[in-house]
Design an enzyme around this catalytic site. Structure first.
Site, mmCIF file in Angstrom:
data_model
loop_
_atom_site.group_PDB
_atom_site.id
_atom_site.type_symbol
_atom_site.label_atom_id
_atom_site.label_comp_id
_atom_site.label_asym_id
_atom_site.label_seq_id
_atom_site.Cartn_x
_atom_site.Cartn_y
_atom_site.Cartn_z
ATOM 1 N N CYS A 131 0.822 -1.228 0.000
ATOM 2 C CA CYS A 131 0.000 0.000 0.000
ATOM 3 C C CYS A 131 0.849 1.268 0.000
ATOM 4 O O CYS A 131 0.327 2.355 -0.247
ATOM 5 C CB CYS A 131 -0.960 -0.001 1.171
ATOM 6 S SG CYS A 131 -2.048 -1.432 1.151
ATOM 7 N N HIS A 264 -2.998 7.403 2.174
ATOM 8 C CA HIS A 264 -3.467 6.088 1.733
ATOM 9 C C HIS A 264 -4.893 5.897 2.237
ATOM 10 O O HIS A 264 -5.196 6.170 3.407
ATOM 11 C CB HIS A 264 -2.540 5.004 2.280
ATOM 12 C CG HIS A 264 -3.047 3.608 2.024
ATOM 13 N ND1 HIS A 264 -3.514 3.208 0.796
ATOM 14 C CD2 HIS A 264 -3.166 2.535 2.860
ATOM 15 C CE1 HIS A 264 -3.901 1.942 0.883
ATOM 16 N NE2 HIS A 264 -3.704 1.519 2.115
ATOM 17 N N ASN A 294 -10.133 0.133 -0.068
ATOM 18 C CA ASN A 294 -8.665 0.183 -0.037
ATOM 19 C C ASN A 294 -8.137 -0.451 -1.323
ATOM 20 O O ASN A 294 -8.263 -1.664 -1.509
ATOM 21 C CB ASN A 294 -8.184 -0.575 1.203
ATOM 22 C CG ASN A 294 -6.677 -0.582 1.356
ATOM 23 O OD1 ASN A 294 -5.955 -0.232 0.421
ATOM 24 N ND2 ASN A 294 -6.205 -0.981 2.519
HETATM 25 O O1 UT7 Z 1 -3.799 -1.009 3.397
HETATM 26 C C1 UT7 Z 1 -2.860 -1.347 4.356
HETATM 27 C C2 UT7 Z 1 -3.195 -0.776 5.628
HETATM 28 N N1 UT7 Z 1 -4.361 -1.439 6.171
HETATM 29 C C3 UT7 Z 1 -5.030 -0.817 7.095
HETATM 30 O O2 UT7 Z 1 -4.700 0.317 7.386
HETATM 31 C C4 UT7 Z 1 -6.107 -1.536 7.866
HETATM 32 C C5 UT7 Z 1 -5.974 -1.205 9.305
HETATM 33 N N2 UT7 Z 1 -6.952 -1.792 10.171
HETATM 34 C C6 UT7 Z 1 -8.258 -1.423 10.153
HETATM 35 O O3 UT7 Z 1 -8.650 -0.619 9.335
HETATM 36 C C7 UT7 Z 1 -9.177 -1.993 11.204
HETATM 37 O O4 UT7 Z 1 -8.417 -2.649 12.180
HETATM 38 C C8 UT7 Z 1 -10.249 -2.951 10.628
HETATM 39 C C9 UT7 Z 1 -11.258 -2.165 9.819
HETATM 40 C C10 UT7 Z 1 -9.594 -3.990 9.772
HETATM 41 C C11 UT7 Z 1 -11.001 -3.637 11.780
HETATM 42 O O5 UT7 Z 1 -11.571 -2.653 12.612
HETATM 43 P P1 UT7 Z 1 -11.390 -2.774 14.200
HETATM 44 O O6 UT7 Z 1 -12.163 -1.666 14.801
HETATM 45 O O7 UT7 Z 1 -9.920 -2.865 14.480
HETATM 46 O O8 UT7 Z 1 -12.177 -4.111 14.514
HETATM 47 P P2 UT7 Z 1 -11.640 -5.481 15.136
HETATM 48 O O9 UT7 Z 1 -10.764 -6.194 14.177
HETATM 49 O O10 UT7 Z 1 -11.118 -5.203 16.504
HETATM 50 O O11 UT7 Z 1 -13.006 -6.284 15.275
HETATM 51 C C12 UT7 Z 1 -14.079 -5.838 16.101
HETATM 52 C C13 UT7 Z 1 -15.236 -6.784 15.970
HETATM 53 C C14 UT7 Z 1 -14.831 -8.265 16.155
HETATM 54 O O12 UT7 Z 1 -15.848 -8.910 16.883
HETATM 55 P P3 UT7 Z 1 -15.662 -9.202 18.446
HETATM 56 O O13 UT7 Z 1 -14.433 -10.066 18.550
HETATM 57 O O14 UT7 Z 1 -15.478 -7.860 19.086
HETATM 58 O O15 UT7 Z 1 -16.940 -9.892 18.803
HETATM 59 C C15 UT7 Z 1 -14.817 -8.784 14.744
HETATM 60 O O16 UT7 Z 1 -15.058 -10.153 14.674
HETATM 61 O O17 UT7 Z 1 -15.824 -6.693 14.662
HETATM 62 C C16 UT7 Z 1 -15.946 -8.005 14.097
HETATM 63 N N3 UT7 Z 1 -15.837 -7.928 12.660
HETATM 64 C C17 UT7 Z 1 -16.896 -7.749 11.843
HETATM 65 N N4 UT7 Z 1 -18.217 -7.611 12.086
HETATM 66 C C18 UT7 Z 1 -19.017 -7.425 11.023
HETATM 67 C C19 UT7 Z 1 -14.725 -8.007 11.909
HETATM 68 N N5 UT7 Z 1 -15.030 -7.876 10.613
HETATM 69 C C20 UT7 Z 1 -16.373 -7.702 10.535
HETATM 70 C C21 UT7 Z 1 -17.270 -7.510 9.475
HETATM 71 N N6 UT7 Z 1 -18.578 -7.374 9.772
HETATM 72 N N7 UT7 Z 1 -16.868 -7.438 8.184
#
Ligand code: UT7
Length: 337
Positions: A131, A264, A294
């Site tokens: 990225c 980005h 993304n």
């Molecule tokens: O391009 C390279 C750079 N990449 C990035 O910059 C990505 C960086 N990371 C992010 O943008 C975020 O970490 C994400 C968008 C990927 C995830 O967001 P988050 O607020 O960090 O969520 P999380 O991974 O901590 O997940 C929170 C909850 C989890 O459930 P529990 O364990 O709290 O019950 C996940 O299972 O959200 C759940 N979850 C979803 N729920 C509905 C994860 N994906 C989904 C989904 N739909 N698609």
């Protein structure tokens, strides 16, 4: 010939490399969050428009049709950038394509693009920094131009991330999309790229990767994207802030001199966090993640082109471009547009 470009005399080392045209392309198939909800439901997985919008700011992404490769998307973006610069393929003496989803293992997507454009004979290579790829490619092209190694470079970010997404992993497949963006970068006595700053830390390889590889006529290991989203998130805001401060210091400028931050496009919350640390108002941040998702190396040039074509970015303004992603890689380019 672009009347705006001030091209130094042949033989003299140019002081600057300057963007003289931008272009971009999104494949026509647009999937809304509602479409992704349906696609995941077929696999027994749950997601929602609310979750995706709230956590990422993404509302839609574009996926390339079967048989459409990164070089095809790049070709549209490159032609648009050349037209905007008033240049033809014959003027190009360097092509760099930033991609992590190349058409083939080899030759490079840049060579394939070169042939499709009819720019045969010039130097052409791919750059792999995930990225951060476009920011890396722009920095490399800037250095080559100022060293006298090229005068008119085509710098492209092109990705078909839909090919490496695991549609059984809801934590990643809703985040990414396909697309391409390009700039023409030319030798100039007018500023230009003012400062660049690139970094990588290979100890974080595992937090964002496609671990598979080709061996013995087979794909070995998992050829789909794996990401520890929260780990990437935490690293991203800190390194983007330090890269931004580094280019500003190198150029002798401050945050107050930045007209537009073009980061980005991965997550609106990362962009908001970066802007906040730099004390930049959110209306100085170009945001396209809502409509593009993304697009990895394509995200910064796609956002730049959207901002140029909508009239927000104007000639003479100071732009801060930032990339962050797999590797772990990150970097920034400060430029006078
Ligand atoms: O391009 C390279 C750079 N990449 C990035 O910059 C990505 C960086 N990371 C992010 O943008 C975020 O970490 C994400 C968008 C990927 C995830 O967001 P988050 O607020 O960090 O969520 P999380 O991974 O901590 O997940 C929170 C909850 C989890 O459930 P529990 O364990 O709290 O019950 C996940 O299972 O959200 C759940 N979850 C979803 N729920 C509905 C994860 N994906 C989904 C989904 N739909 N698609």
């Amino acid at each position: 010939m672009n009347p705006q470009a001030s091209v130094p005399n042949p033989g003299s080392a140019p002081r600057y490399a300057r963007i003289t045209g931008t272009g971009s392309h999104l494949p026509p198939r647009r999937l809304s969050n509602a479409d992704m909800v349906g696609l995941l439901a077929e696999r027994g997985l749950e997601t929602s428009d609310e979750w995706i919008v709230e956590r990422t700011g993404i509302r839609a992404r574009h996926f390339a049709a079967d048989g459409v490769h990164a070089s095809d998307l790049a070709l549209h973006a490159a032609r648009a950038a050349l037209e905007a610069a008033g240049r033809s393929a014959a003027d190009v003496d360097l092509i760099i394509v930033a991609t992590s989803t190349p058409d083939m293992v080899f030759p490079s997507t840049a060579c394939i693009l070169q042939n499709k454009l009819g720019a045969n004979g010039c130097a052409a290579f791919d750059l792999q920094a995930v990225c951060s790829g476009f920011v890396y490619a722009l920095a490399v092209a800037d250095a080559m131009i100022r060293a006298g190694g090229a005068r008119c470079a085509l710098v492209v970010g092109a990705e078909v991330f839909s090919r490496i997404l695991d549609f059984n992993d809801r934590t990643t497949c809703v985040l990414f999309g396909d697309g391409a963006g390009a700039v023409v970068l030319e030798a100039s006595d007018e500023p230009g790229i003012l400062a660049t700053d690139l970094h990588a830390d290979g100890k974080h390889v595992g937090i964002l990767c496609v671990p598979g590889h080709v061996a013995g006529g087979q794909v070995l290991g998992d050829p789909l994207l794996k990401m520890d989203g929260p780990a990437v998130f935490k690293l991203a805001v800190g390194v983007l802030d330090s890269a931004a401060r580094a280019v500003l210091a190198k150029a002798g400028l401050t945050e107050a001199d930045v007209d537009w931050l073009i980061p980005h496009q991965a997550n609106i919350r990362i962009m908001q966090g970066t802007a906040k640390k730099l004390k930049l108002s959110l209306d100085k941040v170009i945001v396209t993640v809502d409509e593009h998702g993304n697009t990895s190396a394509a995200s910064v040039p796609l956002a730049l082109d959207a901002a140029v074509r909508s009239g927000r970015v104007q000639r003479g303004q100071t732009l801060l471009l930032e990339g962050v992603g797999g590797g772990f890689t990150w970097g920034a380019v400060l430029l006078r547009y």
